[in-house]
Write a protein that holds these residues in place. Structure first.
Motif, PDB file in Angstrom:
ATOM      1  N   PHE A 145     -14.062   9.704  -2.932  1.00 37.92           N
ATOM      2  CA  PHE A 145     -15.491   9.580  -2.600  1.00 37.92           C
ATOM      3  C   PHE A 145     -15.881  10.551  -1.476  1.00 37.92           C
ATOM      4  O   PHE A 145     -17.028  10.959  -1.355  1.00 37.92           O
ATOM      5  N   HIS A 146     -14.909  10.856  -0.593  1.00 38.37           N
ATOM      6  CA  HIS A 146     -15.230  11.714   0.554  1.00 38.37           C
ATOM      7  C   HIS A 146     -15.403  13.185   0.170  1.00 38.37           C
ATOM      8  O   HIS A 146     -15.892  13.964   0.981  1.00 38.37           O
ATOM      9  N   HIS A 147     -14.968  13.591  -1.029  1.00 38.93           N
ATOM     10  CA  HIS A 147     -15.008  15.014  -1.376  1.00 38.93           C
ATOM     11  C   HIS A 147     -16.448  15.524  -1.390  1.00 38.93           C
ATOM     12  O   HIS A 147     -17.314  14.963  -2.052  1.00 38.93           O
ATOM     13  N   PHE A 148     -16.654  16.600  -0.666  1.00 39.72           N
ATOM     14  CA  PHE A 148     -18.007  17.150  -0.499  1.00 39.72           C
ATOM     15  C   PHE A 148     -18.019  18.572  -1.047  1.00 39.72           C
ATOM     16  O   PHE A 148     -17.169  19.391  -0.682  1.00 39.72           O
ATOM     17  N   ASP A 149     -18.949  18.849  -1.951  1.00 36.52           N
ATOM     18  CA  ASP A 149     -19.052  20.184  -2.551  1.00 36.52           C
ATOM     19  C   ASP A 149     -19.839  21.073  -1.589  1.00 36.52           C
ATOM     20  O   ASP A 149     -21.049  20.877  -1.396  1.00 36.52           O
ATOM     21  N   ARG A 150     -19.155  22.066  -1.013  1.00 34.14           N
ATOM     22  CA  ARG A 150     -19.819  22.879   0.010  1.00 34.14           C
ATOM     23  C   ARG A 150     -20.832  23.855  -0.598  1.00 34.14           C
ATOM     24  O   ARG A 150     -21.709  24.350   0.078  1.00 34.14           O
ATOM     25  N   GLU A 156      -7.451   5.569 -11.007  1.00 28.95           N
ATOM     26  CA  GLU A 156      -8.315   4.418 -10.699  1.00 28.95           C
ATOM     27  C   GLU A 156      -7.530   3.155 -10.374  1.00 28.95           C
ATOM     28  O   GLU A 156      -8.111   2.163  -9.933  1.00 28.95           O
ATOM     29  N   SER A 157      -6.228   3.168 -10.611  1.00 31.04           N
ATOM     30  CA  SER A 157      -5.467   1.951 -10.332  1.00 31.04           C
ATOM     31  C   SER A 157      -5.120   1.843  -8.848  1.00 31.04           C
ATOM     32  O   SER A 157      -4.546   0.849  -8.406  1.00 31.04           O
ATOM     33  N   ARG A 158      -5.438   2.881  -8.067  1.00 34.79           N
ATOM     34  CA  ARG A 158      -5.236   2.833  -6.609  1.00 34.79           C
ATOM     35  C   ARG A 158      -6.606   2.966  -5.951  1.00 34.79           C
ATOM     36  O   ARG A 158      -7.147   4.060  -5.871  1.00 34.79           O
ATOM     37  N   PHE A 159      -7.141   1.866  -5.476  1.00 26.29           N
ATOM     38  CA  PHE A 159      -8.496   1.951  -4.904  1.00 26.29           C
ATOM     39  C   PHE A 159      -8.507   2.868  -3.687  1.00 26.29           C
ATOM     40  O   PHE A 159      -9.523   3.489  -3.376  1.00 26.29           O
ATOM     41  N   GLN A 160      -7.336   2.997  -3.039  1.00 28.86           N
ATOM     42  CA  GLN A 160      -7.273   3.899  -1.876  1.00 28.86           C
ATOM     43  C   GLN A 160      -7.567   5.341  -2.296  1.00 28.86           C
ATOM     44  O   GLN A 160      -8.188   6.108  -1.563  1.00 28.86           O
ATOM     45  N   HIS A 166      -8.863   4.532   6.443  1.00 28.20           N
ATOM     46  CA  HIS A 166      -8.207   4.100   5.212  1.00 28.20           C
ATOM     47  C   HIS A 166      -8.356   2.603   4.983  1.00 28.20           C
ATOM     48  O   HIS A 166      -7.662   2.031   4.148  1.00 28.20           O
ATOM     49  N   GLY A 167      -9.251   1.971   5.737  1.00 31.56           N
ATOM     50  CA  GLY A 167      -9.460   0.531   5.546  1.00 31.56           C
ATOM     51  C   GLY A 167     -10.608   0.252   4.595  1.00 31.56           C
ATOM     52  O   GLY A 167     -11.155  -0.837   4.570  1.00 31.56           O
ATOM     53  N   LEU A 168     -10.969   1.270   3.797  1.00 28.50           N
ATOM     54  CA  LEU A 168     -12.128   1.104   2.911  1.00 28.50           C
ATOM     55  C   LEU A 168     -11.731   0.580   1.542  1.00 28.50           C
ATOM     56  O   LEU A 168     -10.611   0.794   1.077  1.00 28.50           O
ATOM     57  N   LEU A 169     -12.679  -0.074   0.905  1.00 32.91           N
ATOM     58  CA  LEU A 169     -12.464  -0.647  -0.418  1.00 32.91           C
ATOM     59  C   LEU A 169     -13.517  -0.117  -1.383  1.00 32.91           C
ATOM     60  O   LEU A 169     -14.551   0.386  -0.962  1.00 32.91           O
ATOM     61  N   VAL A 170     -13.224  -0.279  -2.677  1.00 32.73           N
ATOM     62  CA  VAL A 170     -14.213   0.076  -3.696  1.00 32.73           C
ATOM     63  C   VAL A 170     -14.829  -1.217  -4.206  1.00 32.73           C
ATOM     64  O   VAL A 170     -14.100  -2.129  -4.622  1.00 32.73           O
ATOM     65  N   GLY A 171     -16.136  -1.298  -4.161  1.00 32.13           N
ATOM     66  CA  GLY A 171     -16.787  -2.528  -4.592  1.00 32.13           C
ATOM     67  C   GLY A 171     -17.941  -2.270  -5.527  1.00 32.13           C
ATOM     68  O   GLY A 171     -18.182  -1.139  -5.970  1.00 32.13           O
ATOM     69  N   CYS A 172     -18.640  -3.345  -5.847  1.00 30.71           N
ATOM     70  CA  CYS A 172     -19.913  -3.234  -6.556  1.00 30.71           C
ATOM     71  C   CYS A 172     -20.800  -4.344  -6.010  1.00 30.71           C
ATOM     72  O   CYS A 172     -20.307  -5.293  -5.391  1.00 30.71           O
ATOM     73  N   ALA A 173     -22.098  -4.192  -6.214  1.00 29.59           N
ATOM     74  CA  ALA A 173     -23.043  -5.202  -5.722  1.00 29.59           C
ATOM     75  C   ALA A 173     -23.284  -6.234  -6.816  1.00 29.59           C
ATOM     76  O   ALA A 173     -23.439  -5.875  -7.980  1.00 29.59           O
ATOM     77  N   ILE A 174     -23.312  -7.516  -6.446  1.00 25.85           N
ATOM     78  CA  ILE A 174     -23.609  -8.569  -7.419  1.00 25.85           C
ATOM     79  C   ILE A 174     -25.063  -9.011  -7.195  1.00 25.85           C
ATOM     80  O   ILE A 174     -25.340  -9.780  -6.270  1.00 25.85           O
ATOM     81  N   PHE A 178       0.815  -1.210   0.000  1.00 24.15           N
ATOM     82  CA  PHE A 178       0.000   0.000   0.000  1.00 24.15           C
ATOM     83  C   PHE A 178       0.851   1.263   0.000  1.00 24.15           C
ATOM     84  O   PHE A 178       0.489   2.265  -0.588  1.00 24.15           O
ATOM     85  N   TYR A 179       1.994   1.211   0.696  1.00 30.08           N
ATOM     86  CA  TYR A 179       2.851   2.405   0.751  1.00 30.08           C
ATOM     87  C   TYR A 179       4.297   1.997   0.456  1.00 30.08           C
ATOM     88  O   TYR A 179       5.174   2.149   1.318  1.00 30.08           O
ATOM     89  N   PRO A 180       4.566   1.485  -0.753  1.00 26.86           N
ATOM     90  CA  PRO A 180       5.913   0.967  -1.026  1.00 26.86           C
ATOM     91  C   PRO A 180       6.984   2.056  -0.975  1.00 26.86           C
ATOM     92  O   PRO A 180       8.167   1.757  -0.891  1.00 26.86           O
ATOM     93  N   HIS A 181       6.533   3.318  -1.006  1.00 27.44           N
ATOM     94  CA  HIS A 181       7.500   4.410  -0.932  1.00 27.44           C
ATOM     95  C   HIS A 181       7.852   4.743   0.520  1.00 27.44           C
ATOM     96  O   HIS A 181       8.726   5.568   0.773  1.00 27.44           O
ATOM     97  N   GLY A 182       7.166   4.122   1.478  1.00 27.73           N
ATOM     98  CA  GLY A 182       7.384   4.457   2.889  1.00 27.73           C
ATOM     99  C   GLY A 182       8.715   3.926   3.392  1.00 27.73           C
ATOM    100  O   GLY A 182       9.190   2.888   2.923  1.00 27.73           O
TER     101      GLY A 182
END
Ligand SMILES: Cc1cc2nc3c(=O)[nH]c(=O)nc-3n(C[C@H](O)[C@H](O)[C@H](O)COP(=O)(O)OP(=O)(O)OC[C@H]3O[C@@H](n4cnc5c(N)ncnc54)[C@H](O)[C@@H]3O)c2cc1C
Length: 538
Positions: A351-356, A341-345, A300-308, A119-123
């Motif tokens: 997704f959290h960005h909120f337009d005020r 899109e290649s980094r689901f993180q 940061h433990g969230l994932l991107v999914g879809c419903a089947i 997840f953080y190979p640069h760390g």
């Protein structure tokens, strides 16, 4: 009313519960493992089943020595100052010892070579060859005896395939080139790998130590006597399950509880990736007796999914299994891309960005869009590559028609695809640098395609779209100390009460989720809970 009396009661049959139960049984305690659902393994069974364990003995034996200070540096980098220092160092310094204990009790483990600290190979202190990643050795379903029927099914890795195999075989995007004969053999012989393999390994060792397991028994209430937890009440009977030395809450998080998700996660379009029985019971039972909760600064433990839909709207991790591959992008309602899109993180973060001004989330709802060339090469939501797209995937002969079908701005989407296609031809994403991060290079995309591993044009009709959903490890849980004891809001441990896995807050990893750290934390603190309980005879 009959009482059932044990030394330790463990709630939940995921990795954390099985780890705690085995550790207690391995030390000679009488243990009762209660599972609320009809299936064994919880979300752990459906996961990749890896454990992050720096400086472990398996690596040393393979001549891949690791330095604990480097592991510590990496864990501290990942946590970004948001973990509790004692719990973080307890994880890092106990990981190898706990793995040794599990193996001494008969759990087959091996290195998942090829899986980097991805997840953080640069760390600082990160390592790239998989020497810190441990997974279950292959095990046959038959080893579980009568319990094998109850193992929770999994869909990411084909039967008997481990995550290490996936890394060595060129990744999920290369599935069309995996050895079909070998896959068929493993399936026929009933081999288990990844999360199912880990659950089977832990369970078989636990049963061999004389451990007791009951399914369809959910704990509903803690029982106290003389100011310590001494048992639980359950949904199935009036009987009290009595615990002489403690109760371990390993019931997962509140991923399946819409109200608690709304209260603590605050994101729309949530989908539970774990068992539906994960309702936050551990948190509810403990807080009604004064337990403190703790919330991660950022989850940061969230994932991107879809419903089947054909599997009861089950969560599928398309953020890793699909979206990074060439020929797929993610768009918001304006038809715009919004991240690499290649980094689901990154996707989850966006997704959290909120337009005020508009007062709404900018990037939700979101869709993954791909073309027919993609369909021909890659698996769609776990189906074998090249198959017709399932009915539930939106499909249209043109991008405009697809946009209309999914409620996305058509002009915006056509413009976005044209721009992205040029990047895909040039081999460079000038907007978001897709594929450039060390994570993407190591884990995501179609490695066979070199510079174009994550970049491919969407130019072959028909076009397809799948709505993206968010889900994952919840960011709030019970506050625990270095022995996995649950802390009271007044600052003292609650005697006889322990929590581990996703019932406990991520105080050891903080914001820095690293693959393998969740199950690792559950198993390690589960084992520490059992050790503490064993030494704390009342
Ligand atoms: C696609 C995917 C892949 C992943 N891969 C990895 C990986 O490789 N490595 C890693 O570290 N993490 C991974 N994770 C995350 C990881 O799977 C989970 O965070 C972890 O398995 C949680 O373990 P747990 O034991 O806390 O809970 P769970 O495995 O969710 O188990 C909780 C159990 O408790 C039971 N329960 C609930 N309430 C009660 C009650 N009242 N009484 C009794 N039982 C109860 C539930 O029915 C359930 O069976 C992945 C996640 C996903 C979605």
């Amino acid at each position: 009313m009959t009482n059932r009396v044990f030394d330790l009661i463990v709630l939940g049959s995921g990795g954390a519960g099985l780890g705690a139960a085995l550790a207690a049984a391995g030390q000679g305690m009488s243990v009762c493992l209660l599972e609320k659902g009809a299936q064994i393994g919880g979300g752990t069974a459906t996961s990749y089943g890896t454990i992050w364990a720096p400086a472990n003995r398996l690596a040393a034996q393979a001549g891949l020595a690791d330095d604990l200070t480097q592991g510590m540096a990496y864990a501290q980098f990942c946590a970004g100052g948001t973990a509790l220092a004692t719990n973080l160092s307890t994880y890092v310094t106990n990981a190898s010892r706990v793995m040794d204990r599990l193996m001494s009790w008969g759990v087959g483990l091996e290195l998942a070579l090829g899986l980097p600290d991805a997840f953080y190979p640069h760390g600082p202190g990160s390592c790239s060859d998989g020497r810190r990643m441990i997974e279950a050795a292959p095990i046959q379903r038959s080893a579980m005896g009568a319990w094998s029927e109850a193992l929770r099914p999994a869909h990411y890795c084909p039967p008997g395939v481990s995550w290490g195999d996936v890394a060595r075989w060129g990744g999920f995007a290369n599935r069309r080139n995996w050895d079909a004969v070998e896959l068929a053999r493993r399936e026929k012989e009933g081999w288990l790998g990844a999360g199912q393999g880990l659950v089977a390994q832990l369970l078989v060792a636990y049963l061999q130590k004389g451990g007791h397991l009951e399914l369809n028994v959910g704990a509903t209430e803690l029982v106290f006597a003389q100011q310590r937890v001494c048992g639980v009440r359950t949904s199935s009977t009036d009987d009290i399950y009595e615990a002489r030395q403690g109760v371990v809450l390993a019931c997962g998080g509140y991923e399946g509880n819409a109200e608690l998700v709304q209260r603590f996660e605050g994101l729309p379009d949530w989908l539970n990736p774990f068992a539906p029985t994960n309702q936050g019971d551990g948190m509810v039972m403990a807080t009604e007796h004064g337990a403190a909760i703790y919330r991660s600064a950022v989850n940061h433990g969230l994932l991107v999914g879809c419903a089947i839909p054909t599997r009861n709207n089950e969560f599928f991790s398309i953020g890793l299994h699909g979206m990074p591959y060439p020929g797929a992008i993610a768009v918001n309602q304006q038809g715009e891309r919004f991240c690499d899109e290649s980094r689901f993180q990154e996707v989850v973060h966006a997704f959290h960005h909120f337009d005020r001004a508009k007062h709404r989330f900018i990037n939700l709802p979101a869709h993954m869009v791909f073309d027919d060339r993609y369909r021909q090469q890659y698996a769609i939501a776990g189906a074998p590559p090249g198959q017709a797209a399932p009915d539930w995937v939106a499909q249209a002969p043109t991008l405009e028609a697809l946009a209309e079908k999914i409620g996305v701005d058509a002009t915006g989407m056509v413009h976005t695809v044209e721009r992205f296609n040029q990047f895909a031809i040039d081999g460079e994403d000038l907007d978001f640098g897709r594929g450039k991060s060390a994570f993407s290079k190591s884990t995501a995309g179609d490695a066979n395609k070199g510079k174009f591993a994550q970049l491919g044009p969407l130019d072959t009709p028909p076009y397809y779209a799948i709505q993206l959903r968010v889900g994952g490890i919840v960011g709030t849980g019970l506050l625990t100390n270095e022995h996995a004891q649950v802390m009271h809001v007044r600052g003292h441990p609650i005697a006889g009460l322990y929590a581990c896995g996703n019932t406990a807050a991520p105080t050891d990893t903080g914001v820095g989720y690293q693959g393998g750290a969740s199950i690792g934390s559950g198993v390690i603190f589960g084992c520490l809970a059992a050790e503490h309980a064993a030494n704390a005879r009342p």
